[in-house]
Design an enzyme around this catalytic site. Structure first.
Site, PDB file in Angstrom:
ATOM      1  N   HIS A  20       0.823  -1.202   0.000  1.00 24.36           N
ATOM      2  CA  HIS A  20       0.000   0.000   0.000  1.00 24.36           C
ATOM      3  C   HIS A  20       0.864   1.261   0.000  1.00 24.36           C
ATOM      4  O   HIS A  20       1.766   1.398   0.809  1.00 24.36           O
ATOM      5  CB  HIS A  20      -0.910  -0.009   1.223  1.00 24.36           C
ATOM      6  CG  HIS A  20      -1.864   1.130   1.265  1.00 24.36           C
ATOM      7  ND1 HIS A  20      -2.204   1.745   2.425  1.00 24.36           N
ATOM      8  CD2 HIS A  20      -2.557   1.768   0.285  1.00 24.36           C
ATOM      9  CE1 HIS A  20      -3.064   2.721   2.174  1.00 24.36           C
ATOM     10  NE2 HIS A  20      -3.290   2.741   0.880  1.00 24.36           N
ATOM     11  N   ASP A  28       7.720   5.940 -20.816  1.00 23.89           N
ATOM     12  CA  ASP A  28       8.107   5.751 -22.204  1.00 23.89           C
ATOM     13  C   ASP A  28       9.611   5.520 -22.290  1.00 23.89           C
ATOM     14  O   ASP A  28      10.327   5.608 -21.287  1.00 23.89           O
ATOM     15  CB  ASP A  28       7.657   6.935 -23.058  1.00 23.89           C
ATOM     16  CG  ASP A  28       8.255   8.270 -22.630  1.00 23.89           C
ATOM     17  OD1 ASP A  28       9.397   8.306 -22.129  1.00 23.89           O
ATOM     18  OD2 ASP A  28       7.583   9.301 -22.816  1.00 23.89           O
ATOM     19  N   TYR A 120       5.817  12.165 -23.218  1.00 27.93           N
ATOM     20  CA  TYR A 120       4.986  12.302 -22.021  1.00 27.93           C
ATOM     21  C   TYR A 120       4.051  11.124 -21.778  1.00 27.93           C
ATOM     22  O   TYR A 120       3.039  11.264 -21.092  1.00 27.93           O
ATOM     23  CB  TYR A 120       4.202  13.621 -22.038  1.00 27.93           C
ATOM     24  CG  TYR A 120       5.113  14.815 -22.144  1.00 27.93           C
ATOM     25  CD1 TYR A 120       5.902  15.212 -21.079  1.00 27.93           C
ATOM     26  CD2 TYR A 120       5.206  15.533 -23.341  1.00 27.93           C
ATOM     27  CE1 TYR A 120       6.761  16.298 -21.185  1.00 27.93           C
ATOM     28  CE2 TYR A 120       6.057  16.629 -23.452  1.00 27.93           C
ATOM     29  CZ  TYR A 120       6.826  17.003 -22.376  1.00 27.93           C
ATOM     30  OH  TYR A 120       7.669  18.075 -22.479  1.00 27.93           O
ATOM     31  N   ALA A 121       4.369   9.957 -22.306  1.00 25.92           N
ATOM     32  CA  ALA A 121       3.587   8.753 -22.030  1.00 25.92           C
ATOM     33  C   ALA A 121       4.161   8.114 -20.763  1.00 25.92           C
ATOM     34  O   ALA A 121       4.824   7.079 -20.794  1.00 25.92           O
ATOM     35  CB  ALA A 121       3.636   7.791 -23.209  1.00 25.92           C
TER      36      ALA A 121
END
Length: 131
Positions: A20, A28, A120-121
């Site tokens: 948790h 990317d 920006y992936a």
């Protein structure tokens, strides 16, 4: 041998060790990899596997209570932005600057590198609990 789910033994083992609040950076091929976290590099060639394929596979295996991505994704990679907003509706997705995302990534417990070749992936997932 497993019949389904994630077959990569390094990734399956790393996911089993998460708890948790642990962070998982799905990134990317161009995202700088922070020193420290365990890294599972799935990149085979440009675009393989895609960010979407890896994210979908991870979300099928993990309980995620929130996600953080770079705000720049909206302008530079609308497809990735739409994917993220679809998976994390409402307040489940926090957008920060790309520089801030890189800073936050240093605290991730696991980095999963995709073959994605569009900017920006990247997303930092925060693990939840199943009960």
């Amino acid at each position: 041998m497993k019949r389904g789910g994630i077959l990569n033994r390094h990734l399956a083992g790393a996911l089993a060790e998460l708890g948790h609040g642990d962070g998982v950076l799905v990134c990317d091929a161009g995202m700088p990899i922070p020193a420290g976290p365990r890294v599972v590099d799935l990149a085979f060639r440009a675009g393989v596997p895609s960010f979407a394929e890896v994210l979908d596979g991870l979300l099928a295996e993990l309980v995620v209570e929130g996600a953080t991505a770079a705000a720049e994704v909206r302008g530079a990679n609308p497809g990735a932005a739409e994917l993220l907003e679809g998976h994390f509706p409402g307040g489940d997705l926090t957008l920060v600057s790309h520089e801030r995302l890189k800073e936050l990534s240093a605290g991730a417990r696991l980095v999963v590198r995709t073959g994605e070749a569009r900017p920006y992936a990247n997303v930092l997932l925060r693990c939840g609990v199943f009960f």
